[in-house]
Motif scaffolding. Structure first.
Motif, short mmCIF file in Angstrom:
data_model
loop_
_atom_site.label_atom_id
_atom_site.label_comp_id
_atom_site.label_asym_id
_atom_site.label_seq_id
_atom_site.Cartn_x
_atom_site.Cartn_y
_atom_site.Cartn_z
N SER A 13 0.80 -1.23 0.00
CA SER A 13 0.00 0.00 0.00
C SER A 13 0.83 1.28 0.00
O SER A 13 0.33 2.34 -0.36
CB SER A 13 -0.93 0.03 1.21
N THR A 15 2.19 3.57 2.27
CA THR A 15 1.60 4.72 2.96
C THR A 15 2.57 5.88 3.14
O THR A 15 2.15 7.02 3.33
CB THR A 15 1.06 4.30 4.34
N TRP A 18 2.00 8.79 0.75
CA TRP A 18 0.72 9.49 0.74
C TRP A 18 1.01 10.98 0.54
O TRP A 18 2.02 11.49 1.01
CB TRP A 18 0.02 9.26 2.09
N ARG A 22 -2.00 5.48 -2.16
CA ARG A 22 -3.05 5.15 -1.20
C ARG A 22 -3.44 3.68 -1.38
O ARG A 22 -3.11 3.07 -2.39
CB ARG A 22 -4.27 6.05 -1.36
N LYS A 23 -4.16 3.17 -0.42
CA LYS A 23 -4.52 1.76 -0.45
C LYS A 23 -5.24 1.39 -1.73
O LYS A 23 -5.02 0.30 -2.28
CB LYS A 23 -5.41 1.44 0.76
N SER A 24 -6.09 2.26 -2.26
CA SER A 24 -6.86 1.94 -3.45
C SER A 24 -6.03 1.97 -4.73
O SER A 24 -6.41 1.38 -5.74
CB SER A 24 -8.04 2.91 -3.60
N LYS A 346 3.32 7.98 7.31
CA LYS A 346 2.34 6.94 7.60
C LYS A 346 1.50 7.28 8.84
O LYS A 346 0.37 6.81 8.98
CB LYS A 346 3.02 5.58 7.77
N VAL A 349 -1.53 9.07 7.66
CA VAL A 349 -2.54 8.16 7.13
C VAL A 349 -3.35 7.55 8.27
O VAL A 349 -4.58 7.47 8.21
CB VAL A 349 -1.88 7.07 6.27
N LYS A 353 -7.31 8.09 8.92
CA LYS A 353 -8.16 6.90 8.97
C LYS A 353 -8.98 6.88 10.26
O LYS A 353 -10.17 6.51 10.25
CB LYS A 353 -7.28 5.65 8.86
N GLU A 361 -7.34 6.51 2.36
CA GLU A 361 -7.13 5.28 1.59
C GLU A 361 -7.59 5.35 0.14
O GLU A 361 -7.14 4.54 -0.68
CB GLU A 361 -7.84 4.10 2.27
N THR A 362 -8.45 6.28 -0.21
CA THR A 362 -9.00 6.28 -1.56
C THR A 362 -8.84 7.65 -2.21
O THR A 362 -8.70 8.68 -1.55
CB THR A 362 -10.49 5.90 -1.56
#
Length: 475
Positions: A13, A15, A18, A22-24, A346, A349, A353, A361-362
């Protein structure tokens, strides 16, 4: 001579990069350095006469991104294995070894992350050549990077003897050190950065798991035995996989094995583990004046040692009087941080979250197997999207319980199904999809089709979809 099979790990991912990663849609699929993505550059680096077609380990969310990006650089994978859930690198590496051992237990594998930067592919190939006889003789070969600074963001390797003239035995792994310890190892001369790249035969790795991490072997074998082919992918079975420990290959096997050798790699390498690494990469060969790294959408005034970067055409970034600062902007988030705190991104992030921020994340742009969509406006009872559909692609046949949709084609032609009616909708034409109607959108043309979608209703979430047919086998 049998070729080496690259195994590309592409499920992470990222992080620390960022808001661009991102995770997506993580960093390996983004063009952070140059025009190609890191994944594409990694696949190309491990192609050519030395190598066979790659095996890619990824997850279901990224499977179509992987195939699309490989096709863009004209590479055809030997297999794409879909992990049911992220369990770190240990089960991923074992699954690849068991998969290759089905046809050739002596197959030599080169396991590599797909987000590293190695500009000189041939120099790395020569390092692989040094390790190949050892891998064929049953050793596990790791690659150590000649350190250039007292880096605290990497693990290190202590070499037994001298690794300057070929492979040498590995004495031990060293966890990410503090600054004083890193400085001492840099001065010592027997320590290298751990690149996390490994060369070995499938049989050697399976035997190492049986000896040092036997709890992985039966579940991973079961996940492979019960795997299901799906549109050219191989989906590992979730039931045995989901109970596996979350453990890296370093902890599970490498740190316990006494059969490891190190090949020193003295050419340039980076894992792009933070925005400070991006800043350094942009100064390779031609250092930026005053250490100021900007892109076309950024402006620095009286700054020193800064990274200013904008990922969106409509976002201009301006820095005035800054020093040792990084600023990275997308269309929905801005990161401002001291360059020395790059490894702490991180934490941002995690904080986002915890407060439920979508940006953790998206992205606004959501990649799908048929193309992508981007949310332009989101309000209480309506949403406006831009949708791009690849040539020949089709959305699923679906309906919605809570919303109706208006589609306006702005480029290309759409074939639209609404209940029993099929209509071709061209540029500047529109069509209405009532709430509850069974509908589908397709692009029958040879160019991307672009439309604007206006959704109205009491609930506009992406989970308000009932699928009846889907060419991409999504559930």
């Amino acid at each position: 001579m049998n070729q080496i099979t690259p195994v590309l790990l592409s499920g992470g991912s990222g992080t620390r990069l960022w808001p661009v990663s991102r995770k997506s849609f993580p960093k390996q699929f983004a063009p952070l350095i140059g025009e190609r993505t890191l994944f594409q550059a990694s696949a190309l680096r491990l192609s050519g006469p030395r190598y066979g077609a790659p095996v890619v380990m990824t997850n279901a969310d990224f499977r179509f991104i992987v195939t699309e990006q490989l096709a863009e650089v004209a590479l055809d994978p030997a297999a794409i294995l879909i992990e049911p859930a992220g369990r770190n690198t240990a089960p991923a590496v074992l699954a690849a070894a068991l998969y290759l051992a089905q046809t050739d237990p002596d197959a030599v594998m080169l396991v590599a992350p797909s987000d590293h930067v190695v500009p000189d592919a041939e120099a790395f190939g020569r390092a692989v050549d040094q390790g190949l006889p050892l891998a064929r003789a049953g050793r596990i070969v790791t690659f150590g990077i000649q350190p250039t600074r007292a880096e605290t963001g990497y693990g290190w390797l202590e070499v037994e003897g001298d690794a300057t003239d070929g492979p040498a035995p590995l004495r031990r792994f060293v966890e990410k050190p503090d600054a004083d310890r890193a400085q001492a190892m840099l001065a010592d001369g027997r320590f290298l950065w751990n690149a996390g790249i490994f060369l070995f035969s499938a049989a050697t790795m399976i035997a190492a798991f049986r000896a040092h991490a036997p709890e992985f072997v039966d579940p991973v074998q079961a996940a492979l035995d019960q795997a299901r082919p799906d549109l050219g992918f191989l989906r590992l079975a979730p039931e045995p996989w989901n109970g596996l420990p979350d453990l890296s290959i370093d902890y599970a096997v490498m740190e316990k094995s006494d059969a490891l050798s190190v090949v020193r790699f003295a050419d340039h390498w980076s894992d792009l583990g933070g925005w400070d690494a991006i800043w350094r990469e942009n100064q390779i060969g031609a250092p930026a004046p005053d250490g100021v790294v900007t892109d076309a959408r950024s402006t620095a005034i009286d700054c020193r040692d800064v990274l200013l970067r904008s990922e969106h055409d409509d976002m201009q970034v301006v820095g005035i009087g800054l020093s040792n600062v990084m600023v990275v902007a997308t269309n929905d988030a801005v990161l401002v941080a001291d360059m020395d705190r790059a490894q702490d991104v991180k934490q941002a992030v995690a904080a986002l979250k915890s407060k439920g921020a979508r940006q953790a994340e998206t992205f606004r742009r959501d990649h799908r197997p048929w193309g992508w969509f981007e949310t332009l406006v989101m309000a209480d009872r309506f949403q406006v999207k831009r949708i791009v559909v690849h040539p020949g692609a089709a959305l699923s046949l679906q309906s919605h319980v809570h919303r109706s949709e208006h589609w306006i084609v702005v480029s290309g032609t759409a074939r639209v199904t609404v209940d029993d009616t099929v209509t071709l909708v061209t540029e500047n034409q529109s069509i209405y999809v009532p709430l509850g109607a069974v509908h589908r959108m397709e692009n029958p043309g040879k160019v991307p089709m672009v439309l604007i979608e206006v959704q109205t209703g009491v609930y506009l979430g992406e989970d308000d979809i009932i699928r009846y047919e889907d060419v991409y086998s999504r559930t």
